[in-house]
Every structure is written in C-alpha cells, then in structure tokens.
Design a protein around this motif. Sequence first.
Motif, PDB file in Angstrom:
ATOM      1  N   ALA A   1       0.835  -1.200   0.000  1.00 30.44           N
ATOM      2  CA  ALA A   1       0.000   0.000   0.000  1.00 30.44           C
ATOM      3  C   ALA A   1       0.871   1.250   0.000  1.00 30.44           C
ATOM      4  CB  ALA A   1      -0.932  -0.011   1.208  1.00 30.44           C
ATOM      5  N   TYR A   2       1.999   1.222   0.698  1.00 30.09           N
ATOM      6  CA  TYR A   2       2.920   2.352   0.727  1.00 30.09           C
ATOM      7  C   TYR A   2       3.475   2.619  -0.671  1.00 30.09           C
ATOM      8  CZ  TYR A   2       6.990   5.183   1.922  1.00 30.09           C
ATOM      9  OH  TYR A   2       7.925   6.181   1.980  1.00 30.09           O
ATOM     10  N   ARG A   3       3.631   1.565  -1.486  1.00 28.43           N
ATOM     11  CA  ARG A   3       4.144   1.693  -2.852  1.00 28.43           C
ATOM     12  C   ARG A   3       3.046   2.010  -3.864  1.00 28.43           C
ATOM     13  NH1 ARG A   3       8.453  -3.286  -3.207  1.00 28.43           N
ATOM     14  NH2 ARG A   3       9.888  -2.450  -1.659  1.00 28.43           N
ATOM     15  N   LYS A   4       1.885   2.352  -3.381  1.00 30.12           N
ATOM     16  CA  LYS A   4       0.730   2.761  -4.196  1.00 30.12           C
ATOM     17  C   LYS A   4       0.174   1.608  -5.034  1.00 30.12           C
ATOM     18  CE  LYS A   4       1.277   7.254  -3.326  1.00 30.12           C
ATOM     19  NZ  LYS A   4       0.766   7.719  -2.092  1.00 30.12           N
ATOM     20  N   ARG A   5       0.285   0.393  -4.540  1.00 32.91           N
ATOM     21  CA  ARG A   5      -0.319  -0.785  -5.182  1.00 32.91           C
ATOM     22  C   ARG A   5      -1.468  -1.240  -4.291  1.00 32.91           C
ATOM     23  NH1 ARG A   5       5.407  -3.623  -6.355  1.00 32.91           N
ATOM     24  NH2 ARG A   5       6.073  -2.245  -8.027  1.00 32.91           N
ATOM     25  N   PHE A   6      -2.547  -0.470  -4.332  1.00 37.19           N
ATOM     26  CA  PHE A   6      -3.639  -0.679  -3.393  1.00 37.19           C
ATOM     27  C   PHE A   6      -4.422  -1.962  -3.661  1.00 37.19           C
ATOM     28  CE2 PHE A   6      -3.019   3.977  -3.396  1.00 37.19           C
ATOM     29  CZ  PHE A   6      -2.633   4.111  -2.070  1.00 37.19           C
ATOM     30  N   LEU A   7      -4.616  -2.283  -4.914  1.00 40.62           N
ATOM     31  CA  LEU A   7      -5.341  -3.511  -5.244  1.00 40.62           C
ATOM     32  C   LEU A   7      -4.563  -4.740  -4.771  1.00 40.62           C
ATOM     33  CD1 LEU A   7      -7.879  -4.604  -6.631  1.00 40.62           C
ATOM     34  CD2 LEU A   7      -6.581  -4.710  -8.749  1.00 40.62           C
ATOM     35  N   SER A   8      -3.272  -4.737  -5.021  1.00 38.46           N
ATOM     36  CA  SER A   8      -2.429  -5.839  -4.570  1.00 38.46           C
ATOM     37  C   SER A   8      -2.382  -5.890  -3.046  1.00 38.46           C
ATOM     38  CB  SER A   8      -1.024  -5.666  -5.144  1.00 38.46           C
ATOM     39  OG  SER A   8      -0.163  -6.648  -4.651  1.00 38.46           O
ATOM     40  N   ALA A   9      -2.315  -4.733  -2.401  1.00 39.14           N
ATOM     41  CA  ALA A   9      -2.274  -4.679  -0.934  1.00 39.14           C
ATOM     42  C   ALA A   9      -3.561  -5.235  -0.340  1.00 39.14           C
ATOM     43  CB  ALA A   9      -2.051  -3.243  -0.480  1.00 39.14           C
ATOM     44  N   ALA A  10      -4.689  -4.908  -0.931  1.00 38.99           N
ATOM     45  CA  ALA A  10      -5.969  -5.417  -0.424  1.00 38.99           C
ATOM     46  C   ALA A  10      -6.055  -6.931  -0.584  1.00 38.99           C
ATOM     47  CB  ALA A  10      -7.120  -4.734  -1.148  1.00 38.99           C
ATOM     48  N   ARG A  11      -5.557  -7.446  -1.697  1.00 39.20           N
ATOM     49  CA  ARG A  11      -5.593  -8.888  -1.930  1.00 39.20           C
ATOM     50  C   ARG A  11      -4.675  -9.620  -0.941  1.00 39.20           C
ATOM     51  NH1 ARG A  11      -4.283  -9.112  -7.270  1.00 39.20           N
ATOM     52  NH2 ARG A  11      -6.426  -8.613  -7.772  1.00 39.20           N
ATOM     53  N   ILE A  12      -3.492  -9.080  -0.710  1.00 36.12           N
ATOM     54  CA  ILE A  12      -2.563  -9.695   0.239  1.00 36.12           C
ATOM     55  C   ILE A  12      -3.146  -9.656   1.649  1.00 36.12           C
ATOM     56  CG2 ILE A  12      -0.291  -9.452   1.318  1.00 36.12           C
ATOM     57  CD1 ILE A  12       0.719  -8.456  -1.434  1.00 36.12           C
ATOM     58  N   ALA A  13      -3.776  -8.541   2.006  1.00 36.51           N
ATOM     59  CA  ALA A  13      -4.395  -8.434   3.333  1.00 36.51           C
ATOM     60  C   ALA A  13      -5.509  -9.463   3.498  1.00 36.51           C
ATOM     61  CB  ALA A  13      -4.934  -7.023   3.549  1.00 36.51           C
ATOM     62  N   ALA A  14      -6.284  -9.677   2.446  1.00 37.51           N
ATOM     63  CA  ALA A  14      -7.364 -10.664   2.516  1.00 37.51           C
ATOM     64  C   ALA A  14      -6.797 -12.066   2.721  1.00 37.51           C
ATOM     65  CB  ALA A  14      -8.200 -10.608   1.243  1.00 37.51           C
ATOM     66  N   TYR A  15      -5.755 -12.415   1.975  1.00 33.92           N
ATOM     67  CA  TYR A  15      -5.147 -13.730   2.142  1.00 33.92           C
ATOM     68  C   TYR A  15      -4.530 -13.890   3.534  1.00 33.92           C
ATOM     69  CZ  TYR A  15      -5.628 -15.208  -2.715  1.00 33.92           C
ATOM     70  OH  TYR A  15      -6.117 -15.592  -3.940  1.00 33.92           O
ATOM     71  N   SER A  16      -3.941 -12.835   4.062  1.00 38.11           N
ATOM     72  CA  SER A  16      -3.282 -12.954   5.361  1.00 38.11           C
ATOM     73  C   SER A  16      -4.282 -13.005   6.511  1.00 38.11           C
ATOM     74  CB  SER A  16      -2.306 -11.804   5.568  1.00 38.11           C
ATOM     75  OG  SER A  16      -3.008 -10.572   5.643  1.00 38.11           O
TER      76      SER A  16
END
Length: 146
Positions: free
Chosen positions: A22-37
């Motif tokens: 999310a800090y690197r401005k990849r919000f979609l990827s950050a949301a997906r990783i958060a969901a998996y974690s």
Amino acid sequence: MIAETVCSAVAAAGLGIAAVSAYRKRFLSAARIAAYSLVPLGLVMTGIVEWIADTAFSPTAWAGFVVLGAAWALFATTRAVERRRGGTRKERKAAARSAQPGAVAPGASAPSLGQAPSRPTASSPRATSGAEDFSDIEAILKKHGI
C-alpha cells in the motif's frame, strides 16, 4: 498451541507485506494480500485450526480417512466396470428386451434383414483360379513400374 502461533505469525507477516504494498501505491495488490493474510487468523479465531491439529494427530481420524479412501476406490471401480459393460443391469435388461429376436442387428432396416446371399463354401469349387487372383496384383505392379 503451536499451530495457532504459526497462523498468527503468518497473518501478521502478511499484513506487514500488505502495508508495504500500500505504501508503494499498489492498493489492489495490498488489499488482496491483506485478505489472504487474514484467512489464517480467522481460522485460529474460529477454532478450526485446533480441530485440524487434533485430527491430524488422532489415529482414529486417520483410520476414518483410510475407510473413506477405500469407499471412494470401491465407487470408482464399480463405475468403471459399469461403463465397460455398457450400463447398469437394469439398462442392459431393457436393451435386451427391446431387441428383435431374429434380427442380425437390433436397429437394422427391413431390407438388410432379408436372406443373405449364398457364399461359396470351402467344399465348392472356386469360380476363379489362383492365377487369375494374381493377375490383378500384377497389373497394379506393372502400372507403377515395379
């Protein structure tokens, strides 16, 4: 207890990776990783991890899995044999009843059910001699220059 700790650590690490994404401005990827974690954390909180850990170290549970595997193998084997034979016993009996008793083939048309033309038998003299049989082959070979 160890399984719960490992799942919680995996969840914390995943949320950390999501924060970096999310800090690197990849919000979609950050949301997906958060969901998996969050999945392992949810499994720990519902008690499923404890149940799975208890099941994994239970000889009775493993015997149950073996029995389920044997049942599945029996189902698969009987299905394969059924396919090879052409259906269930009830389907085969229905097909045998619907077939005409005198027909060569059950779905044959009326003209094909007539008397078969007579074929020469082994005791009857041949209409052609052995030399005439090879004359066709010789003609083909000559045609191709052999």
